[in-house]
Design a protein around this motif. Sequence first.
Motif, mmCIF file in Angstrom:
data_model
loop_
_atom_site.group_PDB
_atom_site.id
_atom_site.type_symbol
_atom_site.label_atom_id
_atom_site.label_comp_id
_atom_site.label_asym_id
_atom_site.label_seq_id
_atom_site.Cartn_x
_atom_site.Cartn_y
_atom_site.Cartn_z
ATOM 1 N N PRO A 175 -17.744 23.913 9.093
ATOM 2 C CA PRO A 175 -17.620 22.541 8.577
ATOM 3 C C PRO A 175 -16.719 21.637 9.408
ATOM 4 N N ILE A 176 -15.788 22.217 10.166
ATOM 5 C CA ILE A 176 -14.911 21.405 11.003
ATOM 6 C C ILE A 176 -15.358 21.507 12.458
ATOM 7 N N PRO A 177 -14.998 20.525 13.286
ATOM 8 C CA PRO A 177 -15.441 20.536 14.678
ATOM 9 C C PRO A 177 -14.984 21.782 15.426
ATOM 10 N N VAL A 178 -15.873 22.272 16.295
ATOM 11 C CA VAL A 178 -15.592 23.442 17.127
ATOM 12 C C VAL A 178 -15.670 23.029 18.596
ATOM 13 N N ILE A 179 -14.646 23.411 19.354
ATOM 14 C CA ILE A 179 -14.603 23.164 20.792
ATOM 15 C C ILE A 179 -14.782 24.505 21.498
ATOM 16 N N ALA A 180 -15.793 24.611 22.353
ATOM 17 C CA ALA A 180 -16.005 25.829 23.136
ATOM 18 C C ALA A 180 -15.321 25.653 24.484
ATOM 19 N N ALA A 181 -14.204 26.337 24.670
ATOM 20 C CA ALA A 181 -13.487 26.334 25.946
ATOM 21 C C ALA A 181 -14.036 27.482 26.770
ATOM 22 N N MET A 182 -15.137 27.239 27.475
ATOM 23 C CA MET A 182 -15.865 28.301 28.177
ATOM 24 C C MET A 182 -15.262 28.484 29.571
ATOM 25 N N GLN A 183 -14.054 29.016 29.574
ATOM 26 C CA GLN A 183 -13.304 29.165 30.820
ATOM 27 C C GLN A 183 -13.897 30.229 31.738
ATOM 28 N N GLY A 184 -14.638 31.153 31.140
ATOM 29 C CA GLY A 184 -15.194 32.258 31.908
ATOM 30 C C GLY A 184 -16.709 32.253 31.892
ATOM 31 N N HIS A 185 -17.276 33.299 32.471
ATOM 32 C CA HIS A 185 -18.727 33.392 32.562
ATOM 33 C C HIS A 185 -19.362 33.385 31.176
ATOM 34 N N GLY A 186 -20.452 32.654 31.062
ATOM 35 C CA GLY A 186 -21.248 32.635 29.842
ATOM 36 C C GLY A 186 -22.646 33.120 30.184
ATOM 37 N N ILE A 187 -22.977 34.324 29.728
ATOM 38 C CA ILE A 187 -24.210 34.990 30.137
ATOM 39 C C ILE A 187 -25.185 35.073 28.963
ATOM 40 N N GLY A 188 -26.410 34.604 29.163
ATOM 41 C CA GLY A 188 -27.444 34.734 28.146
ATOM 42 C C GLY A 188 -27.015 34.156 26.811
ATOM 43 N N GLY A 189 -27.024 35.019 25.793
ATOM 44 C CA GLY A 189 -26.617 34.575 24.469
ATOM 45 C C GLY A 189 -25.180 34.098 24.409
ATOM 46 N N GLY A 190 -24.337 34.599 25.306
ATOM 47 C CA GLY A 190 -22.952 34.128 25.345
ATOM 48 C C GLY A 190 -22.864 32.665 25.726
#
Length: 250
Positions: free
Chosen positions: A95-110
């Motif tokens: 319900p509250i805002p989410v920030i994705a700090a994707m500092q590292g590798h994001g693979i496929g579903g990640g």
Amino acid sequence: MTSSPIVAITEPAAGVALVTMQDRIHKNAFTDALIAELTRAFAALGTRADLKTVVLTGYDNYFSSGGTQEGLRDLFDGKFVFTDRDLYSVALNCPIPVIAAMQGHGIGGGFVMGLFADIVILARESVYTANFMRYGFTPGMGSTFIVPEKLGIALAGEMMLSAANYRGEELQRRGVPFAVLPRDQVLMHALELARSLAQKPRMSLVALKDHLAAPLRQKLPAFIEQEVALHALTFQQPEVRERIETLFGQ
């Protein structure tokens, strides 16, 4: 705030929760344990009246490496479908805002999981990929909806069809509408944004997120249904099992 060895939850500022995935053994892959802990964390944080935003991040050079080899084998064998383990929409449904700090590798579903956040921040050095077709099966986890929605249909189509790897700096050149920063600045920037959000009234944040997310929440189920049907078709190929066995982790 309760934490587990693989998901740490801290509160770096008033109204801000930081969720850190830190399963170093599995590189933040979607093990049953990580799925359970993340789902539990978001369910609990979403009910907290004192929280106004959540920052989701990983450790070192990994955000999340997506599905496990065992999980892909089970999908091939029909032991479950990806909707049985709904990790992809935890950020969207928070319900509250989410920030994705994707500092590292994001693979496929990640990578896809991060894109479901309200605000996304990438690292120039890290690799991002929607690599489902690398194994010969069509994308799942809402990829065919959220990747075009967030990146644009041309780049999204290229990413999903080619299953290629893209550095954050290349995605920045390609015009992704996210902040793309040096890896060591990603979390700091995310926390600065989170503190800014936390200065706003929670009721207003919840109302605005609900308004902005409503079209995504309404459209997503139809895409999920189509993806499950495509999986039933494309997972049946012997080549898919061979690719899972020979290409995973390479």
